[in-house]
Scaffold this active site. Structure first.
Site, short mmCIF file in Angstrom:
data_model
loop_
_atom_site.label_atom_id
_atom_site.label_comp_id
_atom_site.label_asym_id
_atom_site.label_seq_id
_atom_site.Cartn_x
_atom_site.Cartn_y
_atom_site.Cartn_z
N ASP A 1 27.21 7.17 52.29
CA ASP A 1 26.97 5.91 53.01
C ASP A 1 28.21 5.54 53.82
OD1 ASP A 1 24.58 5.81 51.66
OD2 ASP A 1 25.38 4.53 50.06
N1 URA Z 1 25.12 7.26 46.09
C1 URA Z 1 25.15 6.16 46.88
O1 URA Z 1 24.61 5.12 46.53
N2 URA Z 1 25.82 6.25 48.04
C2 URA Z 1 26.47 7.36 48.46
O2 URA Z 1 27.08 7.36 49.53
C3 URA Z 1 26.43 8.48 47.62
C4 URA Z 1 25.74 8.41 46.45
#
Ligand code: URA
Length: 241
Positions: free
Chosen positions: A106
């Site tokens: 993310d």
């Molecule tokens: N899980 C999440 O919630 N976000 C990420 O970026 C990776 C794993």
């Protein structure tokens, strides 16, 4: 072993179109082994070939395998919309040779991100059938309780998932921080699992993929490095792909 002409070599490494690379060579911008080569037809053995362009030395690589310590506020998507893309943290020629993130983090998640221009490698690493453990450190809004850890280990039901998802391992490492290891890579998985278990993830960092750890790589946020054979072997499952 394969020999390629200098224009093909420079182009394959992401330094622009064939026409542009020929111009760079004719202009005396490229040297091999300390010798400026102005004939683009000159052929060289490619394996590990060091060449210098605009005074900077590169090594020929058929494919590149890269580890980046991703900072927050960079997007992994191909067409970033709200933040700069992670490729802006790498030398420009990597985008030219179609280097892409292997899976996604993310925009606000930090930590270990792999990138490559090797399609089969990207495909194999991102396959849902591949149960390579990924280690995350999550900072939580509420304190980490034994019940929370127990729920994450037992499995929590996420909206749109056919079955509960569980952590391979999970442990508290501070009052509001836990380390969680997952084998799947579902959308926002850590954040959604924490929410489903009644807490909230306020910061997330990926610290390892398989046996490859950010700590061993020694990368500060925003730094990247090439991965060699030994490091790539740490991304293999012991029983094969
Ligand atoms: N899980 C999440 O919630 N976000 C990420 O970026 C990776 C794993």
């Amino acid at each position: 072993m394969s020999k390629l002409s200098l224009d093909a070599i420079v182009q394959s490494q992401g330094f622009g179109s064939r026409k542009w690379c020929r111009k760079l060579i004719a202009d005396g911008e490229v040297s091999v082994g300390g010798v400026t080569i102005t004939d683009y037809r000159a052929k060289f053995e490619t394996a590990g070939l060091p060449f210098t362009l605009f005074g900077e030395t590169w090594e020929y690589r058929e494919h590149v395998y890269i580890a980046l310590n991703k900072p927050a506020d960079y997007e992994c998507s191909r067409k970033p919309s709200h933040h700069p893309g992670v490729l802006t943290l790498l030398p420009e020629q990597f985008a030219w040779r179609d280097v892409q993130p292997v899976g996604r983090l993310d925009h606000d998640t930090t930590g270990l991100l792999l990138l490559s221009d090797d399609g089969p490698f990207i495909h194999a690493q991102s396959s849902p059938k591949r149960h390579l453990p990924k280690v995350y450190v999550a900072t939580t809004q509420e304190p980490v309780t034994p019940e929370l850890v127990g729920l994450l280990l037992a499995g929590v039901q996420l909206h749109d998932e056919p079955a509960p998802l569980s952590a391979v391992s999970c442990r508290a490492i501070a009052e509001c921080q836990l380390e969680i290891v997952l084998e799947q890579g579902k959308y926002h998985q850590v954040k959604r699992m924490l929410a489903a278990a009644g807490n909230h993830c306020s910061a997330l960092r990926r610290s390892a993929i398989g046996g490859l750890t950010l700590e061993a790589l020694g990368l500060a946020e925003g730094e990247w490095c090439y991965l060699g054979e030994a490091q790539l072997a740490l991304l293999k499952l012991s029983e094969g792909l």
